[in-house]
Scaffold this active site. Structure first.
Site, PDB file in Angstrom:
ATOM      1  N   THR A 145       0.822  -1.205   0.000  1.00 25.87           N
ATOM      2  CA  THR A 145       0.000   0.000   0.000  1.00 25.87           C
ATOM      3  C   THR A 145       0.863   1.264   0.000  1.00 25.87           C
ATOM      4  OG1 THR A 145      -1.607  -1.232   1.293  1.00 25.87           O
ATOM      5  CG2 THR A 145      -1.873   1.158   1.229  1.00 25.87           C
ATOM      6  N   GLU A 146       0.596   2.156  -0.947  1.00 25.47           N
ATOM      7  CA  GLU A 146       1.309   3.441  -1.045  1.00 25.47           C
ATOM      8  C   GLU A 146       2.824   3.265  -1.163  1.00 25.47           C
ATOM      9  OE1 GLU A 146      -0.487   5.947  -1.549  1.00 25.47           O
ATOM     10  OE2 GLU A 146      -2.445   5.377  -0.749  1.00 25.47           O
ATOM     11  N   LEU A 147       3.234   2.084  -1.633  1.00 22.38           N
ATOM     12  CA  LEU A 147       4.651   1.753  -1.801  1.00 22.38           C
ATOM     13  C   LEU A 147       5.430   1.847  -0.480  1.00 22.38           C
ATOM     14  CD1 LEU A 147       4.650   1.103  -4.761  1.00 22.38           C
ATOM     15  CD2 LEU A 147       6.225   2.969  -5.194  1.00 22.38           C
TER      16      LEU A 147
END
Lengths: 415, 410
Positions: A145-147
């Site tokens: 998630t979100e890198l």
């Protein structure tokens, strides 16, 4: 040789409705179906359908030379199933071309890695199954998630069987090194990390329509020149961005679709260039060094940290209350309730409570279905309180039949 | 730029927000080098003691001259308050006509003196504040031919919940129409003016209020046995239809059903006070609501600082400077969307004034969750620092230049 890897993130959260203290214990429907439908339809029209068609046409046109990679969150897939089946069909059509790879992520686009490894594992597994079922392929590369990324995370994900992971190519981690190579995350055996070239990615995702930018307007010619310059400074350019960039963040009238339509031809006209999917990139190149990243890195903001989701008290308080409930929720074995709890793990709920963009007056950065971060907290908090009551109710030791009968009689006498 | 300003009150001769607004505006103008002569009715010492909240004028620079007109006027801001005052003086009268007639006389006297003052005082422009001074401005302009800027701090429609006194609304209409430029303190007020009086939107400029950062009372960090024992929710202002006190009491009732250790403080006075006391008792929360009467000076700040949340449920609030005061005192706010303040303040809880459930929802969560309370408090305090007196003064000065230039060119 420069390989170009386009990776698009597709995600839509399940937004909460305005759930007040007066709803607690009374209303079970937390989610704003109407708003979710409306937003899903809007983005379907503006982005998903036209862009999927554009990509499908490009794939057909270049016959094996144009490829892309996607990660689609489970909550987004569910919404397509309910609100926009034609979007799901168009993703399936893309999958069938064999030129499209799907990545793994947490089903609910959650921050579970940070709060519960068990839950994280379960959500990754759920997502993997969903992708297999819909697109007939098993993801081999992971994106969180979100890198969100660090050493420990890369090691953990390797143990889950992945050979590659995505991260931000942030200067503070890389130092003098280029993001245009593969690196080995510190401590892993065979893992490779692919780093986002944020300058070139953000030229498309953020700056494309910015008339204050001295490079505006961005032409395919100009962009290709910049990209070709990577030749010599690496072998792989990773262009990672939100899929909603196309048509939603950058509107059609900015020329974003034309840009994307013309870009492959311009890039492929250079005989050293080629397109690859994430797995192809991993197969093709060896790592050139080790990446040591202790701190939690994300692809958000100038800080590239977690502050957009966990930067203030409201966010930390809500997420703690949420994960404190995990054991009890799961103990109920109530599928529906567990699913509701999981939908609350979606990172967007915490992003909506972020004050920093909101205060700075950067309205473009503060995407939220609510009026302000405080309202977001209040709604989430009320929903949590309802969930807690329901969980307690279900986990109560079962009353013996005699007690139940007595209660029934008392109720009757009262009425 | 020499400005001849007609006002109704000025510290220490003041009873409400208008006095503070005039004080702050002239202080800001003075700081950017604009000369203001402020003309206002004179008040006796007796009146001053009863009404006035003292704010030191000693730190005003010499750019401002206070010019008192010799009339028997007492400082008041609205017809309601004037009415209260007349009642307390005469003891008996309930007739609106009586105070209307007296008020009319006082305003008329002030207006007739205006041209004489204007003739004596050198000026480039006339600036008038609210309906009481509009005719003074019109007559002064007739005498000197200088441009007229009419400031609207509140319309009669705001003050009366949509039931205007015809005499007053007529005065408003005349003044706003006659003015070369109208200054409204919010877009909310601007829209009200357009709707009520059909004034050309082009000539209405919006100048949002700021707040004086130099106030020694902000840093008191006051607490008391009351605030130590319970959570406190504060209402502060006139207890009149405009300020929506009944919505506060109704929300209070709902809050007590969710939070045990809470008290509600209603600070202020007004014609609805007895009804509000009755209402609290009827709802069974008589022991939870404290009516403190009017607070003065440092006590106002202490009240804010004791409170966990300030609620401004105004039915119609042209700006609502008091919201900024609360933020400056480090107390978070819940304000009605029917206010000018809600246009410019971001870090605040906001509801429609009539939405008592939503109000209670937000109050309960703020009292129950320290994370929300702390974040709201920290960010609203930070935001309050952005407001000052210079910004509104600069915008006002720009408007002066436009008015003077417009007259020369036209």
């Amino acid at each position: 040789m420069v390989s170009i890897c386009f990776y698009f993130q597709v995600h839509q959260p399940m937004r909460l409705r305005n759930y007040t203290i007066f709803d607690i214990g009374k209303k079970e429907d937390y989610f704003d179906d109407e708003k979710n439908l409306e937003i899903c339809r809007k983005i379907t029209r503006k982005c998903y359908l036209p862009m999927n068609k554009l990509l499908l046409d490009l794939i057909n046109k270049y016959n094996g030379k144009f490829k892309i990679s996607f990660s689609i969150s489970g909550v987004a897939l569910e919404q397509f199933e309910t609100y926009a089946p034609e979007v799901l069909e168009s993703f399936k059509a893309l999958a069938k071309t064999g030129q499209v790879e799907f990545l793994s992520e947490t089903y609910y686009h959650s921050l579970s890695y940070l709060y519960s490894k068990d839950e994280f594992k379960e959500q990754v597994e759920m997502h993997k199954k969903k992708i297999k079922k819909l697109f007939k392929q098993t993801p081999k590369v992971f994106r969180n998630t979100e890198l969100i990324y660090n050493n420990e995370m890369a090691n953990y994900v390797e143990k889950l069987g992945y050979t590659g992971i995505l991260a931000e190519g942030w200067d503070k981690i890389l130092g003098w090194r280029s993001p245009n190579f593969l690196y080995k995350p510190k401590g892993t055996k065979n893992m490779k990390v692919m780093l986002k070239n944020y300058r070139l990615s953000d030229d498309i995702a953020f700056r494309f329509s910015n008339k204050g930018w001295n490079e505006w307007p961005l032409s395919v010619d100009k962009f290709s020149k910049w990209l070709n310059a990577a030749n010599g400074d690496g072998n792989l350019v990773n262009l990672f961005m939100d899929y909603e960039t196309f048509g939603e963040h950058q509107w059609e009238d900015t020329g974003i679709f034309n840009f994307m339509q013309q870009l492959p031809e311009e890039l492929l006209s250079h005989k050293d260039n080629e397109f690859v999917t994430v797995s192809e990139a991993l197969k093709k190149y060896d790592t050139v060094g080790e990446l040591d990243c202790h701190q939690m890195l994300s692809w958000a903001d100038l800080e590239r940290d977690l502050s957009a989701w966990l930067g203030n008290r409201m966010q930390q308080d809500s997420i703690k209350r949420l994960y404190d409930l995990e054991k009890d929720v799961k103990a109920t074995k109530d599928k529906e309730l567990i699913e509701k709890w999981r939908k609350l793990t979606t990172s967007d709920h915490f992003y909506y409570m972020c004050v920093k963009y909101f205060s700075d007056g950067d309205v473009h950065k503060y995407f939220s279905p609510y009026d302000n971060p405080y309202d977001s907290f209040i709604i989430f908090s009320n929903v949590m309180n309802d969930l807690i009551i329901r969980v307690k109710e279900l986990n109560k030791p079962k009353k013996r039949s005699k007690d139940v009968a007595t209660t029934a009689i008392t109720e009757q006498t009262r009425t | 730029m020499k400005v001849l300003m007609f006002g109704w009150e000025f510290p220490p001769f003041k009873s409400g927000g208008l006095g503070t607004a005039c004080y702050d505006l002239t202080k800001g103008l003075s700081a950017i080098g604009t000369n203001v002569t402020f003309v206002m009715p004179h008040a006796s010492d007796k009146e001053q003691a009863e009404f006035v909240k003292l704010v030191g004028t000693s730190n005003l620079s010499k750019n401002i001259k206070i010019k008192s007109v010799n009339t028997v006027l007492t400082p008041y801001m609205t017809a309601d308050q004037y009415h209260d005052k007349i009642q307390s003086l005469n003891g008996t009268s309930n007739s609106k006509e009586v105070y209307g007639k007296n008020l009319y006389e006082e305003v008329e006297r002030f207006s007739l003196i205006a041209p004489h003052v204007a003739k004596e005082q050198d000026h480039d422009l006339i600036h008038v504040h609210d309906w009481m001074t509009y005719k003074a401005g019109i007559l002064a302009r007739e005498k000197t031919g200088k441009p007229l800027v009419a400031h609207i701090h509140a319309t009669e429609f705001d003050r009366t919940g949509g039931n205007p006194n015809p005499f007053i609304s007529h005065r408003e209409y005349e003044g706003l129409n006659a003015a070369d430029i109208v200054i409204a303190n919010s877009n909310y007020t601007k829209d009200n003016v357009i709707q009520a009086y059909d004034i050309d939107p082009e000539k209405i400029k919006v100048v949002h209020w700021g707040i004086d950062p130099e106030n020694p009372h902000y840093d008191l960090n006051y607490s008391s046995a009351l605030s130590d024992a319970d959570k406190l929710v504060l209402f502060l202002g006139r207890i009149t239809i405009q300020k929506g006190p009944e919505y506060f009491i109704e929300a209070a009732k709902k809050v007590t059903e969710h939070v045990d250790n809470v008290k509600f403080v209603v600070a202020g006075g007004g014609d609805m006070l007895p009804a509000m006391i009755d209402k609290a008792n009827e709802l069974g929360i008589g022991d939870k609501v404290i009516f403190s009467g009017w607070l003065k000076g440092a006590d106002v700040h202490k009240a804010f600082q004791m409170a966990d949340l300030y609620v401004m449920p105004s039915v119609s609030e042209p700006f609502g400077l008091v919201a900024l005061e609360s933020m400056k005192n480090n107390t978070p706010i819940l304000i009605s969307k029917q206010s000018g303040a809600s246009e410019v303040i971001k870090n605040a809880l906001k509801t429609n004034f009539w939405d008592v459930d939503e109000m209670a929802n937000k109050i309960v969560n703020t009292l129950k969750y320290d994370s929300l309370y702390q974040d709201l408090k920290e960010n609203s305090y930070k935001e309050a620092q952005k407001f000052n007196l210079i910004e509104p003064a600069r915008k006002t000065l720009d408007i002066y230049h436009e008015a003077v230039g417009g007259l020369k060119n036209g």
